[in-house]
Design an enzyme around this catalytic site. Sequence first.
Site, short mmCIF file in Angstrom:
data_model
loop_
_atom_site.label_atom_id
_atom_site.label_comp_id
_atom_site.label_asym_id
_atom_site.label_seq_id
_atom_site.Cartn_x
_atom_site.Cartn_y
_atom_site.Cartn_z
N HIS A 56 0.82 -1.20 0.00
CA HIS A 56 0.00 0.00 0.00
C HIS A 56 0.86 1.26 0.00
CE1 HIS A 56 -3.07 2.76 2.09
NE2 HIS A 56 -3.50 2.56 0.86
N ARG A 57 0.80 1.99 -1.10
CA ARG A 57 1.63 3.19 -1.27
C ARG A 57 3.10 2.84 -1.02
NH1 ARG A 57 -2.37 6.94 2.49
NH2 ARG A 57 -4.29 5.99 1.71
N GLU A 67 1.00 -0.41 -4.87
CA GLU A 67 -0.19 0.41 -5.07
C GLU A 67 0.25 1.86 -4.99
OE1 GLU A 67 -3.66 2.85 -3.74
OE2 GLU A 67 -1.81 2.43 -2.64
N ASP A 73 -0.83 6.20 -6.01
CA ASP A 73 -1.93 7.14 -6.21
C ASP A 73 -1.46 8.27 -7.11
OD1 ASP A 73 -3.76 6.00 -4.02
OD2 ASP A 73 -1.92 6.44 -2.92
N HIS A 76 -1.14 10.76 -2.48
CA HIS A 76 -2.48 10.28 -2.16
C HIS A 76 -3.50 11.39 -1.99
CE1 HIS A 76 -5.76 8.96 0.53
NE2 HIS A 76 -5.68 7.84 -0.15
N GLU A 117 -3.97 3.89 -8.73
CA GLU A 117 -5.26 4.46 -8.36
C GLU A 117 -5.37 5.92 -8.79
OE1 GLU A 117 -8.23 5.35 -4.57
OE2 GLU A 117 -6.52 4.01 -4.30
N LYS A 176 -6.92 9.18 -8.07
CA LYS A 176 -7.57 9.83 -6.94
C LYS A 176 -8.46 10.96 -7.44
CE LYS A 176 -7.01 8.74 -3.43
NZ LYS A 176 -7.60 7.60 -2.66
N ASP A 236 -0.39 -2.17 4.47
CA ASP A 236 0.67 -1.28 4.90
C ASP A 236 1.88 -2.08 5.36
OD1 ASP A 236 -0.71 1.04 4.38
OD2 ASP A 236 -1.20 1.48 6.47
#
Length: 268
Positions: free
Chosen positions: A38-39, A65, A67, A80, A139, A141, A262
Amino acid sequence: MTLKVMKNVLFTALATVISFFGIKKMTSTTHKMKKIGHRGAAGYCPENTFPSYDRAIEMGADYLEIDVQLSKDGKIVVIHDSLVDRTTDHKGKVSDFTFDELRKMDAGSWFSQKFRGACIPSFEEVLDKYADRVGLLIELKKPSLYPGIEKMIAEELKKRNFHTKGDDHIIVQSFETESMKRFHELVPEIPVAILINYPPDTVEIKNIAEYASYLNPKWTVVNKRVINLIHSNGMKAIAWTVRSRKEAEKLKHYPLDGIVADYLDLIE
């Protein structure tokens, strides 16, 4: 040996054989679940920075992942929030700063002084540095804030021939269905995903399945019914976002195609 004892021995042996083959059968039908950072590795490093992506890869991530949003001068940047307040030493909207101004911001100190000076990456940099090493879950945003961002993302991916790579190496996702419909029309070879944070109904799932390859639920709404509905409509399911061992343990009971976390070590 009495007849009763013989029966008990045979029963025990038979139960052992059944148990063994039952376990083997379960193992043989289990598919490989994608581990998605995640990120990057947001639990260990400042999110959406190069240190975070590097750490996730070191931890065995199958995907990163990320954003994306647009700077004032139309550069695709990886961050993000629509504001820079939380993850940099500045305040204001991402779209109010040029890329050069965003680049000079400290995107690491808010997490730890150890990461002081970490910068906001450009989308192009992330593609060039990581896309040949690991899958990317991209993703968009609030894409409605950035008209045309779908085309810009599509052009960058096609420029590098990622639309021909296959194996879901690149996945593009958003909460906004109209955005994902547009992206799917632009690059049908690259799978799109819709994010949901509520239990979807059957009609909604069928509508999404007309253009999306993934329907990705928040971990709190994952249950047998939801995952079965997603799979029965020909889509895959990636749950988001695991931040504790309790959350990870819950998701292990479902046939998910991937988990965003995370802390990647929670889903090993």
